[in-house]
Scaffold this motif. Sequence first.
Motif, PDB file in Angstrom:
ATOM      1  N   SER A  91       3.051  52.122 -89.745  1.00  0.00           N
ATOM      2  CA  SER A  91       3.797  53.006 -90.642  1.00  0.00           C
ATOM      3  C   SER A  91       3.277  52.876 -92.071  1.00  0.00           C
ATOM      4  CB  SER A  91       5.289  52.698 -90.557  1.00  0.00           C
ATOM      5  OG  SER A  91       5.540  51.354 -90.892  1.00  0.00           O
ATOM      6  N   SER A  92       3.991  53.480 -92.986  1.00  0.00           N
ATOM      7  CA  SER A  92       3.593  53.552 -94.391  1.00  0.00           C
ATOM      8  C   SER A  92       3.089  52.204 -94.914  1.00  0.00           C
ATOM      9  CB  SER A  92       4.783  54.025 -95.218  1.00  0.00           C
ATOM     10  OG  SER A  92       4.419  54.152 -96.566  1.00  0.00           O
ATOM     11  N   GLY A  93       1.893  52.222 -95.500  1.00  0.00           N
ATOM     12  CA  GLY A  93       1.284  51.012 -96.054  1.00  0.00           C
ATOM     13  C   GLY A  93       0.360  50.299 -95.092  1.00  0.00           C
ATOM     14  N   ASP A  94       0.486  50.565 -93.790  1.00  0.00           N
ATOM     15  CA  ASP A  94      -0.404  49.940 -92.809  1.00  0.00           C
ATOM     16  C   ASP A  94      -1.771  50.612 -92.837  1.00  0.00           C
ATOM     17  OD1 ASP A  94       1.517  48.138 -91.875  1.00  0.00           O
ATOM     18  OD2 ASP A  94       2.242  49.521 -90.331  1.00  0.00           O
ATOM     19  N   CYS A  95      -2.780  49.862 -92.426  1.00  0.00           N
ATOM     20  CA  CYS A  95      -4.129  50.418 -92.365  1.00  0.00           C
ATOM     21  C   CYS A  95      -4.737  50.137 -90.995  1.00  0.00           C
ATOM     22  CB  CYS A  95      -4.997  49.858 -93.480  1.00  0.00           C
ATOM     23  SG  CYS A  95      -5.134  48.069 -93.509  1.00  0.00           S
ATOM     24  N   PHE A  96      -5.748  50.930 -90.648  1.00  0.00           N
ATOM     25  CA  PHE A  96      -6.414  50.773 -89.366  1.00  0.00           C
ATOM     26  C   PHE A  96      -7.796  51.410 -89.422  1.00  0.00           C
ATOM     27  CE2 PHE A  96      -3.897  54.619 -89.284  1.00  0.00           C
ATOM     28  CZ  PHE A  96      -4.683  55.564 -88.642  1.00  0.00           C
ATOM     29  N   GLY A  97      -8.617  51.076 -88.442  1.00  0.00           N
ATOM     30  CA  GLY A  97      -9.953  51.650 -88.351  1.00  0.00           C
ATOM     31  C   GLY A  97     -11.043  50.789 -88.945  1.00  0.00           C
ATOM     32  N   ASP A  98     -10.698  49.617 -89.444  1.00  0.00           N
ATOM     33  CA  ASP A  98     -11.671  48.776 -90.138  1.00  0.00           C
ATOM     34  C   ASP A  98     -12.633  48.059 -89.196  1.00  0.00           C
ATOM     35  OD1 ASP A  98      -9.239  47.551 -89.418  1.00  0.00           O
ATOM     36  OD2 ASP A  98      -9.663  45.817 -90.660  1.00  0.00           O
ATOM     37  N   ILE A  99     -12.188  47.667 -88.019  1.00  0.00           N
ATOM     38  CA  ILE A  99     -13.022  46.852 -87.132  1.00  0.00           C
ATOM     39  C   ILE A  99     -14.282  47.597 -86.710  1.00  0.00           C
ATOM     40  CG2 ILE A  99     -13.109  45.679 -84.888  1.00  0.00           C
ATOM     41  CD1 ILE A  99     -10.135  45.017 -85.314  1.00  0.00           C
ATOM     42  N   ALA A 100     -14.131  48.834 -86.275  1.00  0.00           N
ATOM     43  CA  ALA A 100     -15.294  49.609 -85.830  1.00  0.00           C
ATOM     44  C   ALA A 100     -16.283  49.841 -86.971  1.00  0.00           C
ATOM     45  CB  ALA A 100     -14.850  50.941 -85.233  1.00  0.00           C
ATOM     46  N   ILE A 101     -15.763  50.021 -88.178  1.00  0.00           N
ATOM     47  CA  ILE A 101     -16.644  50.248 -89.331  1.00  0.00           C
ATOM     48  C   ILE A 101     -17.373  48.966 -89.719  1.00  0.00           C
ATOM     49  CG2 ILE A 101     -16.669  50.807 -91.786  1.00  0.00           C
ATOM     50  CD1 ILE A 101     -14.467  52.830 -91.215  1.00  0.00           C
ATOM     51  N   LEU A 102     -16.651  47.862 -89.793  1.00  0.00           N
ATOM     52  CA  LEU A 102     -17.268  46.596 -90.199  1.00  0.00           C
ATOM     53  C   LEU A 102     -18.337  46.121 -89.215  1.00  0.00           C
ATOM     54  CD1 LEU A 102     -14.175  44.625 -91.507  1.00  0.00           C
ATOM     55  CD2 LEU A 102     -16.109  45.450 -92.862  1.00  0.00           C
ATOM     56  N   HIS A 103     -18.098  46.354 -87.933  1.00  0.00           N
ATOM     57  CA  HIS A 103     -19.020  45.865 -86.909  1.00  0.00           C
ATOM     58  C   HIS A 103     -19.932  46.957 -86.356  1.00  0.00           C
ATOM     59  CE1 HIS A 103     -16.982  42.037 -86.959  1.00  0.00           C
ATOM     60  NE2 HIS A 103     -15.831  42.668 -86.878  1.00  0.00           N
ATOM     61  N   ASP A 104     -19.871  48.149 -86.956  1.00  0.00           N
ATOM     62  CA  ASP A 104     -20.659  49.292 -86.496  1.00  0.00           C
ATOM     63  C   ASP A 104     -20.543  49.435 -84.976  1.00  0.00           C
ATOM     64  OD1 ASP A 104     -22.205  51.546 -86.844  1.00  0.00           O
ATOM     65  OD2 ASP A 104     -24.093  50.463 -86.657  1.00  0.00           O
ATOM     66  N   SER A 105     -19.300  49.448 -84.512  1.00  0.00           N
ATOM     67  CA  SER A 105     -19.049  49.517 -83.079  1.00  0.00           C
ATOM     68  C   SER A 105     -18.139  50.707 -82.765  1.00  0.00           C
ATOM     69  CB  SER A 105     -18.391  48.219 -82.600  1.00  0.00           C
ATOM     70  OG  SER A 105     -17.154  48.030 -83.247  1.00  0.00           O
ATOM     71  N   LYS A 106     -17.831  50.856 -81.505  1.00  0.00           N
ATOM     72  CA  LYS A 106     -16.953  51.941 -81.073  1.00  0.00           C
ATOM     73  C   LYS A 106     -15.494  51.546 -81.291  1.00  0.00           C
ATOM     74  CE  LYS A 106     -20.251  53.671 -77.757  1.00  0.00           C
ATOM     75  NZ  LYS A 106     -20.549  53.977 -76.362  1.00  0.00           N
ATOM     76  N   ARG A 107     -14.645  52.555 -81.395  1.00  0.00           N
ATOM     77  CA  ARG A 107     -13.216  52.328 -81.575  1.00  0.00           C
ATOM     78  C   ARG A 107     -12.647  51.598 -80.364  1.00  0.00           C
ATOM     79  NH1 ARG A 107     -12.104  53.174 -86.927  1.00  0.00           N
ATOM     80  NH2 ARG A 107     -12.687  55.254 -87.576  1.00  0.00           N
ATOM     81  N   SER A 108     -11.788  50.618 -80.621  1.00  0.00           N
ATOM     82  CA  SER A 108     -11.210  49.818 -79.540  1.00  0.00           C
ATOM     83  C   SER A 108      -9.927  50.421 -78.994  1.00  0.00           C
ATOM     84  CB  SER A 108     -10.946  48.391 -80.022  1.00  0.00           C
ATOM     85  OG  SER A 108     -10.053  48.406 -81.113  1.00  0.00           O
ATOM     86  N   GLY A 109      -9.440  51.473 -79.620  1.00  0.00           N
ATOM     87  CA  GLY A 109      -8.215  52.104 -79.165  1.00  0.00           C
ATOM     88  C   GLY A 109      -8.135  53.540 -79.632  1.00  0.00           C
TER      89      GLY A 109
END
Length: 110
Positions: free
Chosen positions: A43-61
């Motif tokens: 919800s508001s204030g939460d973040c997501f999507g960083d793992i795939a960007i940092l590791h240049d990998s595919k989305r885990s979910g």
Amino acid sequence: MLLVKANSGSIIFEKGIHGKYFYIIKTGEVGLHIDEKNDKILSSGDCFGDIAILHDSKRSGTTVANEDTLLWCLERKKFKAIIYFINEKNKETIKTLFESNLLLSKINLI
């Protein structure tokens, strides 16, 4: 950063695709579906999507807007530049701390 609206029920990204953006929820609610045991509500204030960007990998979910949601989106190149900048600042702070402490100054840093 771009401010983007995700309508209720819309898929923000799907598992298995390469990450292009990092997201911060301004308003609304997002469901993160990794598998049956690891579903999360963000919800508001939460973040997501960083793992795939940092590791240049595919989305885990897969992420789905549970209601109309406003998202701040940051493109991969800018996100990585910010992370690099933060890491460099942290490294400088730690180095200064070590140099200012008599005991710690004996440790050879980079």
